[in-house]
Design an enzyme around this catalytic site. Structure first.
Site, PDB file in Angstrom:
ATOM      1  N   CYS A   2      -4.441 -16.864  16.633  1.00 25.61           N
ATOM      2  CA  CYS A   2      -5.161 -16.426  17.810  1.00 25.61           C
ATOM      3  C   CYS A   2      -5.720 -15.038  17.532  1.00 25.61           C
ATOM      4  O   CYS A   2      -5.064 -14.209  16.914  1.00 25.61           O
ATOM      5  CB  CYS A   2      -4.318 -16.364  19.071  1.00 25.61           C
ATOM      6  SG  CYS A   2      -3.704 -17.956  19.601  1.00 25.61           S
ATOM      7  N   ASN A  99      -2.007 -13.321  22.122  1.00 22.25           N
ATOM      8  CA  ASN A  99      -1.661 -13.840  20.790  1.00 22.25           C
ATOM      9  C   ASN A  99      -0.144 -13.732  20.675  1.00 22.25           C
ATOM     10  O   ASN A  99       0.411 -12.669  20.949  1.00 22.25           O
ATOM     11  CB  ASN A  99      -2.357 -12.982  19.720  1.00 22.25           C
ATOM     12  CG  ASN A  99      -1.849 -13.277  18.322  1.00 22.25           C
ATOM     13  OD1 ASN A  99      -1.470 -14.395  18.011  1.00 22.25           O
ATOM     14  ND2 ASN A  99      -1.841 -12.270  17.477  1.00 22.25           N
ATOM     15  N   GLY A 100       0.512 -14.825  20.277  1.00 20.77           N
ATOM     16  CA  GLY A 100       1.968 -14.796  20.147  1.00 20.77           C
ATOM     17  C   GLY A 100       2.587 -15.968  20.879  1.00 20.77           C
ATOM     18  O   GLY A 100       1.885 -16.941  21.206  1.00 20.77           O
ATOM     19  N   GLU A 482       1.199 -26.210  -5.749  1.00 21.16           N
ATOM     20  CA  GLU A 482       0.050 -25.489  -5.196  1.00 21.16           C
ATOM     21  C   GLU A 482      -1.167 -26.420  -5.120  1.00 21.16           C
ATOM     22  O   GLU A 482      -1.881 -26.447  -4.122  1.00 21.16           O
ATOM     23  CB  GLU A 482      -0.213 -24.234  -6.044  1.00 21.16           C
ATOM     24  CG  GLU A 482      -1.523 -23.513  -5.795  1.00 21.16           C
ATOM     25  CD  GLU A 482      -1.700 -22.968  -4.386  1.00 21.16           C
ATOM     26  OE1 GLU A 482      -0.790 -23.086  -3.557  1.00 21.16           O
ATOM     27  OE2 GLU A 482      -2.798 -22.460  -4.098  1.00 21.16           O
ATOM     28  N   LYS A 486      -3.203 -27.678  -1.743  1.00 23.74           N
ATOM     29  CA  LYS A 486      -4.660 -27.587  -1.552  1.00 23.74           C
ATOM     30  C   LYS A 486      -5.210 -28.923  -1.060  1.00 23.74           C
ATOM     31  O   LYS A 486      -6.001 -28.986  -0.132  1.00 23.74           O
ATOM     32  CB  LYS A 486      -5.386 -27.220  -2.849  1.00 23.74           C
ATOM     33  CG  LYS A 486      -5.047 -25.924  -3.534  1.00 23.74           C
ATOM     34  CD  LYS A 486      -5.408 -24.680  -2.809  1.00 23.74           C
ATOM     35  CE  LYS A 486      -4.273 -24.216  -1.934  1.00 23.74           C
ATOM     36  NZ  LYS A 486      -4.165 -22.816  -1.659  1.00 23.74           N
ATOM     37  N   HIS A 505      14.914 -39.458 -10.105  1.00 25.89           N
ATOM     38  CA  HIS A 505      15.958 -39.308  -9.084  1.00 25.89           C
ATOM     39  C   HIS A 505      15.503 -39.794  -7.704  1.00 25.89           C
ATOM     40  O   HIS A 505      16.064 -39.389  -6.696  1.00 25.89           O
ATOM     41  CB  HIS A 505      16.417 -37.850  -9.009  1.00 25.89           C
ATOM     42  CG  HIS A 505      17.044 -37.372 -10.275  1.00 25.89           C
ATOM     43  ND1 HIS A 505      18.261 -37.829 -10.728  1.00 25.89           N
ATOM     44  CD2 HIS A 505      16.601 -36.505 -11.224  1.00 25.89           C
ATOM     45  CE1 HIS A 505      18.548 -37.248 -11.883  1.00 25.89           C
ATOM     46  NE2 HIS A 505      17.557 -36.448 -12.206  1.00 25.89           N
ATOM     47  N   LYS A 604      -6.268 -19.060   9.335  1.00 27.00           N
ATOM     48  CA  LYS A 604      -6.136 -18.235   8.138  1.00 27.00           C
ATOM     49  C   LYS A 604      -4.934 -17.302   8.239  1.00 27.00           C
ATOM     50  O   LYS A 604      -4.300 -16.986   7.251  1.00 27.00           O
ATOM     51  CB  LYS A 604      -7.431 -17.433   7.948  1.00 27.00           C
ATOM     52  CG  LYS A 604      -7.490 -16.629   6.670  1.00 27.00           C
ATOM     53  CD  LYS A 604      -7.624 -17.538   5.462  1.00 27.00           C
ATOM     54  CE  LYS A 604      -7.653 -16.800   4.139  1.00 27.00           C
ATOM     55  NZ  LYS A 604      -7.312 -17.704   3.031  1.00 27.00           N
TER      56      LYS A 604
HETATM   57  C1  AGP Z   1      -2.972 -21.694   1.641  1.00 25.40           C
HETATM   58  O1  AGP Z   1      -4.055 -22.430   1.210  1.00 25.40           O
HETATM   59  C2  AGP Z   1      -2.653 -21.783   3.053  1.00 25.40           C
HETATM   60  N1  AGP Z   1      -3.753 -21.607   3.910  1.00 25.40           N
HETATM   61  C3  AGP Z   1      -1.345 -21.166   3.505  1.00 25.40           C
HETATM   62  O2  AGP Z   1      -0.320 -21.845   2.861  1.00 25.40           O
HETATM   63  C4  AGP Z   1      -1.137 -19.653   3.321  1.00 25.40           C
HETATM   64  O3  AGP Z   1      -0.991 -19.354   1.975  1.00 25.40           O
HETATM   65  C5  AGP Z   1       0.092 -19.220   4.140  1.00 25.40           C
HETATM   66  O4  AGP Z   1      -0.136 -19.473   5.495  1.00 25.40           O
HETATM   67  C6  AGP Z   1       0.448 -17.772   3.938  1.00 25.40           C
HETATM   68  O5  AGP Z   1      -0.575 -16.910   4.340  1.00 25.40           O
HETATM   69  P1  AGP Z   1      -0.585 -15.416   3.873  1.00 25.40           P
HETATM   70  O6  AGP Z   1      -0.751 -15.395   2.395  1.00 25.40           O
HETATM   71  O7  AGP Z   1      -1.751 -14.790   4.578  1.00 25.40           O
HETATM   72  O8  AGP Z   1       0.717 -14.817   4.287  1.00 25.40           O
END
Ligand code: AGP
Length: 609
Positions: A2, A99-100, A482, A486, A505, A604
């Site tokens: 938010c 926000n929160g 990783e 993605k 396993h 993000k």
């Molecule tokens: C990565 O592609 C993700 N969007 C997500 O895992 C991200 O790395 C995670 O939320 C941590 O964010 P930060 O690096 O801003 O702390």
């Protein structure tokens, strides 16, 4: 998550200032957007499900005297127009953006309803509006001061009232909120992210610990939770108006993937000398004695940043010969009991605002640990709260899916491992190898990028599958996790990542001709073992896509599709392999028609736990 923005002043139309601010904050959530303002004694609210563009399409307002805005990442209540912020009290006198998370909202809601408040949304945030209205007797600041102690949880809020067009009240507790004023004292701006503040040079302060601010045109007063006026230090920040650009790329993600040869060089710039193999970090003041006294290092982070920490832990153990562990921040915070000052904490975060990472870092700090933040956003909460911080210098990462931040994080971690090895006087063969190979990373990434069309072709072939199995060992295990993350994140397909040794396993039961196995092979030490794993997969008919170094000849007869990578030492193989994984996920998402830069349900910056 938010984003909150607010504007009061003469320099701009507050409505337009707010819309511009929300555009910068949209990375924090895009489930809905809303704006509230006051015009001629009336409170006006406009809100809409979806991205900012949806709000702009229905907006008929021309001007406002003061405005607050919000971009939502839903926690409580469905994604729809009604649950969009701002929220109002029963009499529609005041509007709040939040926000929160208000953890006790249910009890508060029941009580306020009993007292006659008319709730219209499913959100936790609406209780704040009703609670403040309940305590309002003509003094808005006082009403907020009285209401806040009833709230449990985390918040950054901004509030306007139709009878007070000359002020915004803001408060923050465990959520970021920056307030800026200009030198001429003609405007004040509030924002969840100081980087979204636009207006030449501004004096900025950050609210924290239930502090409350009364914000007027060019003037801010801050009070503690007991109502005492407090003097806050203000920082001078250049807030340049610079909209992020895709620079001709179709998506921000693709642009950011292609930036990596540059961002890797930037991460090392002025810090690493290939001639002397020495590392210096300007802002890191760890002494040799301190470095020798550490018994262990813990890495904290979430998602991609946590995976960078896993690689960092291997670097530290191999290079600096110190036990190192990477733990998901949301779990690590419950594991502080046996920890004390002998543990060094490294918190990794692109945004520096991830609530889980912040909470964990605070918990370890409370146990007396030194903390280092590795972060891409200067002035973020993490960098302000850590003892030291190291900037990724990767430039803004706009796509929700992290790419260049990851490779910069692991570049910094490799440098940090060399630095610690030096300080601890442990000149290992591994440290020498690492120092020798570091200068070639950028070129190796470039080699992968030049072969992007080949990856696009492979991705197109596999884009119709709904399930993928990712596999790797050692450095390639983390790399495969990783890459799987993605793919899940931007393509919405099921992608499981496993260590090759774990296949037998349990997960081998999943293997079938309709379950492609994506194998990351660039870990020399485990080459024979990963080949055996691939043979087990092949025997069961699964299609195999291999990401393997050009030196690995055996793979040609095993893989159905092969993408070759430049050969390097095991610890540095994650760079080129991760970039290949990013491109693979990108092209699958594109083929499936997904919203690549803004995947569904994500944000993000994740500022709730
Ligand atoms: C990565 O592609 C993700 N969007 C997500 O895992 C991200 O790395 C995670 O939320 C941590 O964010 P930060 O690096 O801003 O702390």
């Amino acid at each position: 998550m938010c984003g909150i923005f607010g504007y009061i002043g003469d320099n701009k139309n507050p409505l337009h200032a707010c819309l511009d601010g929300l555009a910068q904050l949209e990375y924090r959530g895009y489930d809905s957007t809303g704006i509230a303002g006051i015009q001629d004694g009336h409170l006006i609210v406009c809100k809409k499900e979806g991205k900012l563009a949806n709000l702009q399409n229905i907006l008929t307002l021309k001007t406002l005297e003061v405005a607050i805005g919000h971009t939502r990442w839903a926690t409580h209540g469905k994604v729809n127009d009604l649950n969009a912020h701002p929220h109002l009290d029963t009499m529609h006198s005041l509007a709040i953006v939040h926000n929160g998370i208000i953890e006790n909202y249910d009890a508060l809601k029941a009580q306020l309803k009993n007292e006659g408040a008319a709730f219209v949304t499913e959100t936790d945030s609406e209780v704040i509006a009703h609670l403040i209205a309940k305590h309002y007797e003509g003094d808005l600041l006082k009403a907020v001061q009285t209401a806040l102690p009833f709230l449990h949880g985390s918040y950054a809020i901004a509030l306007i009232h139709k009878d007070h067009p000359d002020q915004i009240i803001a408060a923050a507790h465990h959520c970021p909120l920056a307030i800026g004023t200009n030198d001429a004292q003609t405007e004040s701006i509030i924002s969840s992210d100081p980087n979204a503040l636009v207006g030449g040079f501004l004096k900025i302060l950050f609210l924290r610990n239930a502090e409350i601010a009364r914000i007027e045109k060019g003037n801010v007063q801050v009070f503690d939770s007991h109502g005492n006026l407090i003097v806050k230090t203000q920082e001078r920040l250049e807030c340049a108006a610079k909209a992020p650009s895709k620079d001709g790329f179709e998506h921000f993600l693709l642009k950011e993937i292609f930036e990596q040869p540059i961002t890797i060089r930037k991460a090392m710039l002025g810090r690493f000398s290939s001639e002397t193999a020495k590392v210096e970090f300007d802002d890191l003041k760890i002494t040799a004695e301190e470095a020798r006294n550490y018994k262990q290092v813990w890495f904290l982070g979430c998602g991609t940043s946590s995976l960078a920490g896993s690689i960092g832990a291997m670097y530290l153990e191999e290079t600096a010969k110190i036990p190192a562990f990477s733990e998901i921040a949301s779990e690590a915070r419950y594991r502080t009991e046996l920890i004390g000052p002998e543990t060094l904490i490294i918190a990794i975060s692109q945004s520096g605002e991830t609530a889980d990472t912040l909470t964990a870092m605070r918990a370890f700090k409370a146990k007396g640990c030194r903390t280092i933040a590795i972060c891409n956003v200067k002035n973020s909460t993490l960098t302000r709260e850590a003892d030291y911080s190291i900037d990724l210098q990767a430039g803004p990462e706009i796509s929700v899916c992290s790419s260049k931040a990851f490779t910069s994080q692991i570049a910094i971690l490799a440098l940090f491992a060399l630095h610690l090895a030096n300080l601890r006087n442990t000149t290992s063969a591994e440290a020498l190898d690492l120092a020798r190979a570091m200068p070639f990373i950028a070129n190796q990434i470039q080699t992968v990028l030049e072969k992007a069309p080949q990856l696009e072709k492979i991705a197109k072939k596999y884009a119709h599958f709904d399930d993928f199995f990712f596999m790797g060992r050692r450095y390639m295990f983390t790399t495969c996790l990783e890459a799987a993350l993605k793919l899940k994140e931007i393509s919405y397909v099921n992608a499981n990542g496993y260590a090759g040794g774990e296949l037998k396993h349990g997960p081998i039961a999943l293997i079938s001709p309709t379950f492609p196995v994506i194998c990351f092979c660039a870990n020399k030490k485990t080459e024979e073992k990963i080949i055996s794993n691939l043979m087990e997969v092949k025997a069961r008919g699964a299609p195999i896509v291999a990401f393997a170094p050009d030196s690995m000849t055996q793979i040609h007869s095993i893989a159905d599709d092969l993408f070759t990578l430049p050969t390097t030492i095991d610890p540095l193989a994650p760079f080129a392999s991760a970039v290949a994984g990013q491109l693979f996920a990108y092209y699958i998402a594109k083929e499936r028609g997904c919203d690549i830069d803004r995947p569904r349900h994500l944000a993000k910056s994740v500022t709730v736990e």
